[in-house]
Scaffold this active site. Structure first.
Site, PDB file in Angstrom:
ATOM      1  N   CYS A  86     -16.357  63.586  38.772  1.00  0.00           N
ATOM      2  CA  CYS A  86     -15.113  63.709  37.986  1.00  0.00           C
ATOM      3  C   CYS A  86     -15.292  64.658  36.808  1.00  0.00           C
ATOM      4  CB  CYS A  86     -14.618  62.339  37.508  1.00  0.00           C
ATOM      5  SG  CYS A  86     -14.068  61.290  38.840  1.00  0.00           S
ATOM      6  N   ASP A 130     -13.984  58.416  24.209  1.00  0.00           N
ATOM      7  CA  ASP A 130     -14.211  57.840  25.532  1.00  0.00           C
ATOM      8  C   ASP A 130     -15.608  57.215  25.517  1.00  0.00           C
ATOM      9  OD1 ASP A 130     -14.966  57.329  28.115  1.00  0.00           O
ATOM     10  OD2 ASP A 130     -14.276  59.246  28.934  1.00  0.00           O
ATOM     11  N   LYS A 172     -18.569  48.810  33.688  1.00  0.00           N
ATOM     12  CA  LYS A 172     -19.780  49.610  33.433  1.00  0.00           C
ATOM     13  C   LYS A 172     -20.700  48.915  32.434  1.00  0.00           C
ATOM     14  CE  LYS A 172     -17.321  53.986  34.125  1.00  0.00           C
ATOM     15  NZ  LYS A 172     -17.783  54.588  35.374  1.00  0.00           N
ATOM     16  N   HIS A 202     -14.769  63.733  31.325  1.00  0.00           N
ATOM     17  CA  HIS A 202     -14.441  63.151  32.634  1.00  0.00           C
ATOM     18  C   HIS A 202     -12.947  63.420  32.892  1.00  0.00           C
ATOM     19  CE1 HIS A 202     -13.636  59.786  35.435  1.00  0.00           C
ATOM     20  NE2 HIS A 202     -14.936  59.713  35.634  1.00  0.00           N
TER      21      HIS A 202
HETATM   22  N1  PLP Z   1     -14.959  58.409  31.221  1.00  0.00           N
HETATM   23  C1  PLP Z   1     -16.239  58.523  31.597  1.00  0.00           C
HETATM   24  C2  PLP Z   1     -17.195  59.289  30.742  1.00  0.00           C
HETATM   25  C3  PLP Z   1     -16.661  57.945  32.793  1.00  0.00           C
HETATM   26  O1  PLP Z   1     -17.934  58.077  33.187  1.00  0.00           O
HETATM   27  C4  PLP Z   1     -15.719  57.220  33.585  1.00  0.00           C
HETATM   28  C5  PLP Z   1     -16.115  56.617  34.875  1.00  0.00           C
HETATM   29  O2  PLP Z   1     -17.018  57.041  35.535  1.00  0.00           O
HETATM   30  C6  PLP Z   1     -14.408  57.108  33.115  1.00  0.00           C
HETATM   31  C7  PLP Z   1     -14.067  57.722  31.937  1.00  0.00           C
HETATM   32  C8  PLP Z   1     -13.376  56.362  33.888  1.00  0.00           C
HETATM   33  O3  PLP Z   1     -13.654  55.006  33.905  1.00  0.00           O
HETATM   34  P1  PLP Z   1     -12.768  53.999  34.802  1.00  0.00           P
HETATM   35  O4  PLP Z   1     -12.785  54.576  36.193  1.00  0.00           O
HETATM   36  O5  PLP Z   1     -13.491  52.697  34.701  1.00  0.00           O
HETATM   37  O6  PLP Z   1     -11.413  53.977  34.212  1.00  0.00           O
END
Ligand code: PLP
Length: 409
Positions: free
Chosen positions: A366, A202, A228, A122
């Site tokens: 993303c 992550d 989430k 991401h």
């Molecule tokens: N990493 C992954 C795999 C994600 O799916 C997301 C959010 O969709 C994030 C990081 C970022 O999360 P946040 O926007 O809650 O910081």
């Protein structure tokens, strides 16, 4: 599943119509809904205990401090950290990764060092490392995503070539938010450790869906978001191994993180306070505590089974649709399915599905570099959580059939 309990009654937001249709919420990878117990925990804090933490000596401040620190201890238990001092509250995964990039990486990376990532990261676990690498004069390497649509996964054979002693940090996702791939996180940590690289996992897409134990994973850092996993927005966690945290400089400075301040200089508290400058998000930490209790009450192995079963059902049903390209592995996958339709742009699919009450997500998720590699401008994602049902997959499939017919006509 869930011992016959009707989970849907726990989530007030589900009981609404979108236009004439009951809401079918399949956008859980973006954010999950919150059970009443979480909403109540946050409200109760503001109604009864609202106060600032740590430096107050009155009753409300002590209650707020107790609630905040109890939430930290609960996170430690939820992920089996060795100590609550290894739990730092942040705004979410993005902020947690930035903390490591701006503190550990800024202090430890040198010219010629390498940061290893994967092609399925991401942007939140890619861009902070691009900036850290540029600052340090380090370079980036990526573990490739290989295989055709049905077998997408990480090229683990390439790791031998990529994971050399110059690699000082290996940051990777536990679950891909587009492909649904579950990475072999414990093996990746073990192989990174063998060359002396620090690992950052992550866990944004795994924390609310899979049992997770940082000590058996063997990671150095792990990042996730409360929103989430049935918790509030604006609260997240960075787990860090104590020995690493103790040696790291602060990344933000101010009140709450100092032990002594002189006019000319200051000294820092140990972790976790060192990394939590300013007034923290007390209410949402307490809401996160309630979310963890809720998820453990359902059973995390049961949640995993439920989400995987829905994804398998959806994958099989969607595979029958004409002109569909499914992304990610056909076999073992996390609770989400991404796809592209030959005849309709992802944004059109999401807009049309919304007319049937179905909430999907369309775009690059993303994952711009990954989508480019797959040769797609965008894809559509259906993602599942504890309250979703097989009947909702039927609604999804009916809606997609209508959309395909419309765009083929
Ligand atoms: N990493 C992954 C795999 C994600 O799916 C997301 C959010 O969709 C994030 C990081 C970022 O999360 P946040 O926007 O809650 O910081």
């Amino acid at each position: 599943m869930f011992a016959g309990r009707d989970v849907r009654t726990d989530f007030p937001v589900l009981h609404q119509k979108v236009g004439a249709h009951p809401l079918v919420y399949l956008d859980n990878a973006a954010t999950s809904h919150k059970p009443q117990v979480v909403i109540d925990a946050v409200s109760r804090f503001y109604e009864r205990d609202n106060s600032n933490v740590h430096r107050g000596l009155h009753a409300l401040s002590m209650r707020a401090t107790d609630g905040y620190e109890a939430a930290r201890a609960r996170v430690a238990r939820f992920i089996n950290a060795a100590s609550p001092a290894e739990i730092i509250f942040t705004r979410g995964t993005t902020e947690s990764v930035n903390l490591v990039a701006q503190s550990w990486a800024a202090a430890n990376l040198r010219r010629g060092d390498v940061i290893l990532l994967t092609e399925m990261e991401h942007h939140s676990n890619m861009v902070p490392w691009q900036v850290a690498a540029e600052r340090a004069g380090a370079t980036l390497r990526y573990v490739p995503v290989v295989g055709d649509n049905a077998e997408h996964g990480l090229d683990l054979d390439a790791l031998d070539r990529l994971l050399t002693p110059e690699v000082k940090l290996f940051a990777f996702t536990h679950i891909s938010n587009t492909l649904g791939v579950i990475t072999p996180a414990a093996e990746l940590c073990r192989r990174a450790r063998a060359v002396g690289a620090v690992t950052v996992v992550d866990a944004a897409q795994s924390i609310g869906h899979e049992p997770l134990d940082v000590q058996s994973l063997g990671c150095d850092f792990l990042a996730f978001s409360g929103h989430k996993m049935a918790g509030p927005t604006g609260i997240g966690v960075l787990y860090g191994r104590r020995a690493l945290l103790d040696a790291m400089p602060p990344w933000q400075t101010g009140g709450g993180m100092i032990s002594v301040v002189e006019f000319g200089s200051s000294r820092w508290k140990p972790s976790p306070e060192r990394f939590e400058a300013g007034t923290p998000n007390v209410a949402d930490a307490i809401g996160l505590h309630a979310a963890m209790d809720y998820l453990d009450g359902l059973g995390r192995p049961e949640i995993s089974l439920h989400d995987h079963a829905l994804a398998e059902t959806a994958y099989a049903a969607l595979a029958e649709l004409p002109g569909i390209r499914l992304l990610g592995p056909a076999g073992r996958r996390a609770g989400l399915v991404s796809f592209a339709l030959q005849d309709a742009h992802a944004h059109d699919v999401v807009t049309f599905a919304d007319q049937d009450g179905v909430a999907l997500r369309g775009g690059h998720h993303c994952n711009q570099p990954l989508m480019r590699k797959l040769g797609l401008p965008s894809s559509v994602r259906a993602s599942f959580y504890v309250y979703n049902t097989p009947q909702e997959i039927d609604v999804l499939v009916r809606s997609l059939r209508r959309i395909i017919q419309f765009f083929r006509a």
